[in-house]
Scaffold this motif. Sequence first.
Motif, short mmCIF file in Angstrom:
data_model
loop_
_atom_site.label_atom_id
_atom_site.label_comp_id
_atom_site.label_asym_id
_atom_site.label_seq_id
_atom_site.Cartn_x
_atom_site.Cartn_y
_atom_site.Cartn_z
N VAL A 27 10.25 9.78 9.71
CA VAL A 27 8.98 10.56 9.51
C VAL A 27 7.93 9.63 9.06
CG1 VAL A 27 10.74 12.39 8.67
CG2 VAL A 27 9.63 11.12 7.37
N GLY A 28 7.00 10.03 9.04
CA GLY A 28 6.05 9.14 8.39
C GLY A 28 6.01 7.95 9.32
N VAL A 29 4.63 6.54 8.64
CA VAL A 29 3.90 5.86 9.11
C VAL A 29 4.37 4.70 8.25
CG1 VAL A 29 1.84 4.13 9.00
CG2 VAL A 29 2.00 6.66 9.28
N TRP A 30 4.98 3.70 9.38
CA TRP A 30 5.60 2.73 9.81
C TRP A 30 5.49 1.29 9.95
CZ3 TRP A 30 9.86 1.59 5.49
CH2 TRP A 30 10.45 3.57 5.17
N ALA A 81 2.67 0.40 10.83
CA ALA A 81 1.05 1.48 11.37
C ALA A 81 1.71 1.90 13.06
CB ALA A 81 0.77 0.11 11.90
N THR A 82 3.39 2.21 12.75
CA THR A 82 3.71 3.15 13.84
C THR A 82 3.87 4.79 13.15
OG1 THR A 82 6.00 2.37 13.05
CG2 THR A 82 4.74 1.11 14.55
N THR A 83 3.74 6.01 14.09
CA THR A 83 4.29 7.04 14.20
C THR A 83 5.80 7.09 14.73
OG1 THR A 83 3.57 7.15 15.98
CG2 THR A 83 2.33 7.86 14.34
N PRO A 84 6.16 8.17 14.51
CA PRO A 84 8.27 8.41 14.93
C PRO A 84 8.26 8.14 16.38
CG PRO A 84 7.13 9.95 13.06
CD PRO A 84 6.24 9.38 12.94
N ARG A 85 6.81 8.71 16.74
CA ARG A 85 6.83 8.48 18.21
C ARG A 85 6.42 7.40 18.88
NH1 ARG A 85 3.40 12.74 21.72
NH2 ARG A 85 4.57 14.33 20.15
N ALA A 114 0.69 -1.01 -0.12
CA ALA A 114 0.23 0.05 0.37
C ALA A 114 1.35 1.35 0.02
CB ALA A 114 -0.85 0.12 1.54
N CYS A 115 1.51 1.32 0.68
CA CYS A 115 2.85 2.65 0.72
C CYS A 115 3.71 2.29 -0.85
CB CYS A 115 3.82 2.38 2.28
SG CYS A 115 4.98 0.66 2.59
N GLN A 116 3.91 1.80 -1.51
CA GLN A 116 4.42 1.23 -2.76
C GLN A 116 3.71 2.03 -3.37
OE1 GLN A 116 5.77 -1.99 -3.28
NE2 GLN A 116 7.84 -1.97 -2.37
N ILE A 117 2.26 2.07 -3.54
CA ILE A 117 1.09 2.04 -4.28
C ILE A 117 0.56 3.88 -4.27
CG2 ILE A 117 -1.42 2.31 -5.13
CD1 ILE A 117 -0.98 -1.41 -4.06
N ASN A 118 0.84 4.29 -2.31
CA ASN A 118 0.50 5.30 -2.34
C ASN A 118 1.10 5.77 -1.28
OD1 ASN A 118 -1.19 8.07 -1.91
ND2 ASN A 118 -3.23 6.08 -0.64
N PRO A 119 2.52 6.12 -1.87
CA PRO A 119 2.97 7.03 -0.34
C PRO A 119 2.80 8.25 0.08
CG PRO A 119 3.91 6.71 -2.89
CD PRO A 119 3.03 6.13 -3.17
N SER A 120 1.94 9.03 -0.36
CA SER A 120 1.98 10.15 -0.15
C SER A 120 1.05 9.69 1.42
CB SER A 120 1.09 11.36 -0.70
OG SER A 120 -0.67 10.46 -1.05
N LEU A 121 0.29 9.04 1.66
CA LEU A 121 -1.21 8.27 2.83
C LEU A 121 -0.10 8.14 3.96
CD1 LEU A 121 -3.49 7.76 3.38
CD2 LEU A 121 -3.13 5.50 3.11
N PHE A 122 1.25 7.19 3.89
CA PHE A 122 2.00 7.63 4.46
C PHE A 122 3.02 8.49 5.12
CE2 PHE A 122 0.47 3.32 2.97
CZ PHE A 122 0.23 2.92 3.45
N ASP A 123 3.19 9.29 4.02
CA ASP A 123 4.58 10.46 4.26
C ASP A 123 3.82 11.74 4.95
OD1 ASP A 123 6.38 9.00 3.36
OD2 ASP A 123 6.56 9.85 1.30
N PHE A 124 2.58 11.02 5.53
CA PHE A 124 2.40 13.28 5.80
C PHE A 124 3.17 13.62 7.26
CE2 PHE A 124 -0.29 9.30 8.06
CZ PHE A 124 -0.33 10.33 9.24
N ASP A 125 2.58 14.91 6.93
CA ASP A 125 2.52 15.81 8.36
C ASP A 125 2.67 15.33 8.93
OD1 ASP A 125 4.43 17.80 9.46
OD2 ASP A 125 3.73 19.16 8.12
N ALA A 177 11.77 -0.76 9.82
CA ALA A 177 12.08 0.35 10.80
C ALA A 177 12.84 0.92 11.77
CB ALA A 177 10.37 1.20 10.85
N LEU A 178 12.67 -0.11 12.26
CA LEU A 178 13.35 0.34 14.03
C LEU A 178 14.21 0.28 13.99
CD1 LEU A 178 11.15 -1.75 16.75
CD2 LEU A 178 10.65 0.99 16.06
N VAL A 179 15.13 -0.99 13.05
CA VAL A 179 16.33 -0.44 13.00
C VAL A 179 16.87 0.27 12.18
CG1 VAL A 179 16.07 -3.18 13.77
CG2 VAL A 179 16.26 -2.90 11.16
N ASN A 180 16.53 0.26 11.74
CA ASN A 180 17.21 1.53 10.82
C ASN A 180 16.67 2.97 10.87
OD1 ASN A 180 19.00 0.48 8.76
ND2 ASN A 180 16.71 -0.21 8.29
N GLU A 181 16.99 3.26 12.07
CA GLU A 181 16.15 4.60 12.82
C GLU A 181 16.68 5.73 11.82
OE1 GLU A 181 17.43 5.49 16.10
OE2 GLU A 181 16.34 7.88 16.79
N ASP A 182 17.64 5.77 10.52
CA ASP A 182 17.62 7.03 9.96
C ASP A 182 17.20 7.88 8.94
OD1 ASP A 182 19.42 8.19 11.75
OD2 ASP A 182 21.58 7.64 10.27
#
Length: 174
Positions: free
Chosen positions: A82-85, A87-91, A31-42, A73-78
Amino acid sequence: MTRYHPGVGHYTDHGGPDPRFPQPQSPTPTACQINPSLFDFDFGDCNRREKELAKARRACSGCPLVAECLKWALVNEDLTEVGVWAATTPRQRKTLRKRMVDRLGPDWIDVLAHQDQVRRERAAAARHTPLTVDQARIVRLDREVNGPMPPHRSVTPAQQERNRTRLMAGLKAA
Ligand code: SF4
């Protein structure tokens, strides 16, 4: 904002991912490849955030890569600041990384990499484990009573039944 897409292999200014953790791959686009903007939001826009986050989370919950994606996503922090990975937020990822430190120590990424390596080696060893004596005996007997396996022909249920009967008789007689 530039997002690193595991399935696409797009690198950011931070460099590449940790090579010890293979990129999660799916035979079909995620889904994040098909619609990346949904996962990249501010995450600064609170009103939009809740709706977008719910949508992205729903998409992640049906994704076959979600478990591997979270670890990646956890091991590649850098690369996942940002964004959703998964189903998790950066926080939330920050909190999860802290928990990993508490549970496994400050070198938790090395610990996970080691666990993965051991798992891969075990799987490879299992693929190459020779047959036990009993298994080899059954294979030999099957060949003797039923002949060689037909290379590209499927075996009918009637033939399977006949093969089973002959093999069982052979085992009883042995
Ligand atoms: S879990 Fe979500 S972010 Fe991860 S690959 Fe799947 S859709 Fe993309």
